[in-house]
Design an enzyme around this catalytic site. Structure first.
Site, PDB file in Angstrom:
ATOM      1  N   ASP A  10       0.868  -1.175   0.000  1.00  0.00           N
ATOM      2  CA  ASP A  10       0.000   0.000   0.000  1.00  0.00           C
ATOM      3  C   ASP A  10       0.906   1.226   0.000  1.00  0.00           C
ATOM      4  O   ASP A  10       2.128   1.109   0.143  1.00  0.00           O
ATOM      5  CB  ASP A  10      -0.880   0.000   1.266  1.00  0.00           C
ATOM      6  CG  ASP A  10      -1.783   1.223   1.340  1.00  0.00           C
ATOM      7  OD1 ASP A  10      -2.394   1.570   0.305  1.00  0.00           O
ATOM      8  OD2 ASP A  10      -1.872   1.857   2.406  1.00  0.00           O
ATOM      9  N   SER A  11       0.293   2.405  -0.134  1.00  0.00           N
ATOM     10  CA  SER A  11       1.082   3.634  -0.072  1.00  0.00           C
ATOM     11  C   SER A  11       1.588   3.900   1.355  1.00  0.00           C
ATOM     12  O   SER A  11       2.515   4.681   1.533  1.00  0.00           O
ATOM     13  CB  SER A  11       0.223   4.810  -0.523  1.00  0.00           C
ATOM     14  OG  SER A  11      -0.925   4.914   0.300  1.00  0.00           O
ATOM     15  N   TYR A  42      -0.920   8.462  -2.405  1.00  0.00           N
ATOM     16  CA  TYR A  42      -0.983   8.150  -3.834  1.00  0.00           C
ATOM     17  C   TYR A  42      -2.214   8.793  -4.491  1.00  0.00           C
ATOM     18  O   TYR A  42      -2.246   8.990  -5.702  1.00  0.00           O
ATOM     19  CB  TYR A  42      -1.121   6.634  -4.025  1.00  0.00           C
ATOM     20  CG  TYR A  42       0.145   5.808  -3.954  1.00  0.00           C
ATOM     21  CD1 TYR A  42       1.352   6.333  -3.523  1.00  0.00           C
ATOM     22  CD2 TYR A  42       0.118   4.462  -4.342  1.00  0.00           C
ATOM     23  CE1 TYR A  42       2.495   5.549  -3.459  1.00  0.00           C
ATOM     24  CE2 TYR A  42       1.252   3.667  -4.293  1.00  0.00           C
ATOM     25  CZ  TYR A  42       2.441   4.205  -3.844  1.00  0.00           C
ATOM     26  OH  TYR A  42       3.557   3.424  -3.791  1.00  0.00           O
ATOM     27  N   GLY A  43      -3.235   9.044  -3.670  1.00  0.00           N
ATOM     28  CA  GLY A  43      -4.585   9.283  -4.178  1.00  0.00           C
ATOM     29  C   GLY A  43      -4.810  10.423  -5.145  1.00  0.00           C
ATOM     30  O   GLY A  43      -5.774  10.407  -5.893  1.00  0.00           O
ATOM     31  N   CYS A  73      -4.310  -1.659  -1.685  1.00  0.00           N
ATOM     32  CA  CYS A  73      -4.420  -0.228  -1.968  1.00  0.00           C
ATOM     33  C   CYS A  73      -5.503  -0.045  -3.020  1.00  0.00           C
ATOM     34  O   CYS A  73      -5.388  -0.588  -4.131  1.00  0.00           O
ATOM     35  CB  CYS A  73      -3.080   0.288  -2.486  1.00  0.00           C
ATOM     36  SG  CYS A  73      -3.141   2.027  -2.988  1.00  0.00           S
ATOM     37  N   THR A  75      -6.260   2.644  -4.609  1.00  0.00           N
ATOM     38  CA  THR A  75      -5.801   3.507  -5.699  1.00  0.00           C
ATOM     39  C   THR A  75      -5.008   2.714  -6.743  1.00  0.00           C
ATOM     40  O   THR A  75      -5.199   2.900  -7.947  1.00  0.00           O
ATOM     41  CB  THR A  75      -4.950   4.655  -5.103  1.00  0.00           C
ATOM     42  OG1 THR A  75      -5.724   5.290  -4.084  1.00  0.00           O
ATOM     43  CG2 THR A  75      -4.568   5.658  -6.148  1.00  0.00           C
ATOM     44  N   GLU A 152      -2.718   8.992   8.207  1.00  0.00           N
ATOM     45  CA  GLU A 152      -1.256   8.817   8.302  1.00  0.00           C
ATOM     46  C   GLU A 152      -0.685   9.632   9.467  1.00  0.00           C
ATOM     47  O   GLU A 152       0.362   9.304  10.000  1.00  0.00           O
ATOM     48  CB  GLU A 152      -0.573   9.228   6.993  1.00  0.00           C
ATOM     49  CG  GLU A 152      -0.784   8.248   5.846  1.00  0.00           C
ATOM     50  CD  GLU A 152       0.016   6.942   5.987  1.00  0.00           C
ATOM     51  OE1 GLU A 152       1.140   6.971   6.498  1.00  0.00           O
ATOM     52  OE2 GLU A 152      -0.514   5.889   5.569  1.00  0.00           O
ATOM     53  N   CYS A 186     -11.000   2.752  -0.014  1.00  0.00           N
ATOM     54  CA  CYS A 186      -9.569   3.003   0.201  1.00  0.00           C
ATOM     55  C   CYS A 186      -9.201   2.252   1.471  1.00  0.00           C
ATOM     56  O   CYS A 186      -9.933   2.313   2.467  1.00  0.00           O
ATOM     57  CB  CYS A 186      -9.347   4.494   0.371  1.00  0.00           C
ATOM     58  SG  CYS A 186      -7.734   4.939   1.033  1.00  0.00           S
ATOM     59  N   THR A 187      -8.085   1.555   1.449  1.00  0.00           N
ATOM     60  CA  THR A 187      -7.767   0.683   2.587  1.00  0.00           C
ATOM     61  C   THR A 187      -7.373   1.460   3.847  1.00  0.00           C
ATOM     62  O   THR A 187      -7.251   0.872   4.910  1.00  0.00           O
ATOM     63  CB  THR A 187      -6.665  -0.316   2.218  1.00  0.00           C
ATOM     64  OG1 THR A 187      -5.551   0.420   1.688  1.00  0.00           O
ATOM     65  CG2 THR A 187      -7.160  -1.323   1.208  1.00  0.00           C
ATOM     66  N   HIS A 188      -7.152   2.756   3.723  1.00  0.00           N
ATOM     67  CA  HIS A 188      -6.943   3.555   4.935  1.00  0.00           C
ATOM     68  C   HIS A 188      -8.250   3.755   5.706  1.00  0.00           C
ATOM     69  O   HIS A 188      -8.238   4.004   6.903  1.00  0.00           O
ATOM     70  CB  HIS A 188      -6.400   4.952   4.593  1.00  0.00           C
ATOM     71  CG  HIS A 188      -4.927   5.009   4.345  1.00  0.00           C
ATOM     72  ND1 HIS A 188      -4.340   4.443   3.237  1.00  0.00           N
ATOM     73  CD2 HIS A 188      -3.914   5.567   5.057  1.00  0.00           C
ATOM     74  CE1 HIS A 188      -3.032   4.675   3.285  1.00  0.00           C
ATOM     75  NE2 HIS A 188      -2.754   5.348   4.368  1.00  0.00           N
TER      76      HIS A 188
END
Ligand code: DGL
Length: 271
Positions: A10-11, A42-43, A73, A75, A152, A186-188
């Site tokens: 992932d990012s 990345y988005g 991810c 994205t 983040e 989005c995995t976040h």
């Protein structure tokens, strides 16, 4: 039986939501995780830049002898999955199809919301997959570009006034549209489950990209006879492209396990 590790990337931190699911449903598997923390988010980036990053991420992971890759991810899954599959001779699972399959199963009123990064919304990949699965589904998409930087930076908990204000602003229109299912594309975003659920209310079911793709990967390993031995707990190694300290702190809280050898920093530009 196949003991080779699964590569996950992932990012940044978001892919840990998939790692958590993998640790629960495939505890015996060995995992190599890469979070591209030097280049997150990345988005907002172009398709070309995302493909370049995704290729480097995969090249780094393939410096290990892997049996499969999970693109944790949204994205990268929405913009680069097909190319990565064409270029690599191992199974690669993305998050879009499994998540949409689940959403279509869950919705009753056929009004499905989808929140993700700008690049994912722009790609139209979730909408297309939902329509392929059920033409009658109405899809409401909303990009949430501030979510990833806030997560983040550790601002994902209930009671945090900044994330709660941003969430209300992004999510109110989806609530007004009357959706009964919301894809966290989005995995976040599963880190924001409580915050999102507070805005959307109990009548909206949240479908998380990371979890569904872990289930899909399990199926794929089973079908291909690629599962590891069930007797031992698998190991997880973590790599990042910038300061490991912050990643380690949030990762161990989130995964509820100590990162045994910490996270190691690598230079992703070499790949
Ligand atoms: N977890 C990534 C996704 O699923 C976040 C993208 C980003 O870095 O903006 O889309």
């Amino acid at each position: 039986m196949d003991k080779r590790p699964i590569g996950v990337f992932d990012s940044g931190l978001g892919g840990l939501t998939a790692v958590r699911s993998l640790r629960q449903i495939l505890p015996e598997e060995n995992l190599i995780y890469f979070g591209d923390t030097a280049r997150v988010p990345y988005g907002g980036r172009s398709k070309e830049t995302l493909l370049k990053y995704a290729r480097q991420d995969v090249r780094f992971l393939r410096s290990f002898d892997l049996k499969a890759i999970l693109i944790a991810c949204g994205t990268v899954s929405t913009t680069s999955l097909d190319t990565l599959r064409q270029e690599n001779d191992l199974p690669i699972v993305g998050v879009v199809e499994p998540t949409c399959r689940r959403a279509v199963e869950v919705t009753k009123n056929k009004k499905v919301g989808m929140i993700a990064t700008l690049a994912s919304v722009r790609s139209g990949a979730y909408e297309a997959a939902l329509r392929r699965l059920d033409e009658s589904v109405e899809v409401f998409c909303a990009p949430c570009p501030l979510f990833v930087p806030l997560v983040e930076n550790g601002r994902f908990r209930r009671g945090d006034v900044v994330i709660e204000t941003v969430a209300r602003e992004y999510l109110e229109p989806l609530k007004e549209a009357g959706i009964d299912t919301l894809i966290l594309g989005c995995t976040h975003y599963p880190l924001l489950t409580e915050v999102v659920a507070d805005v959307m209310g109990p009548e909206v079911t949240l479908v998380s990209a990371g979890e569904e793709s872990a289930v899909e990967l399990k199926r794929l390993l089973q079908d291909g006879d690629l599962r590891a031995d069930g007797a031992q707990k698998g190991a997880a190694e973590f790599y990042v492209s910038d300061r490991p300290e912050d990643f380690e702190r949030i990762a161990s809280v989130f995964l509820q396990e100590e990162l045994r050898s910490g996270a190691r920093r690598i230079d992703i530009e070499r790949y």
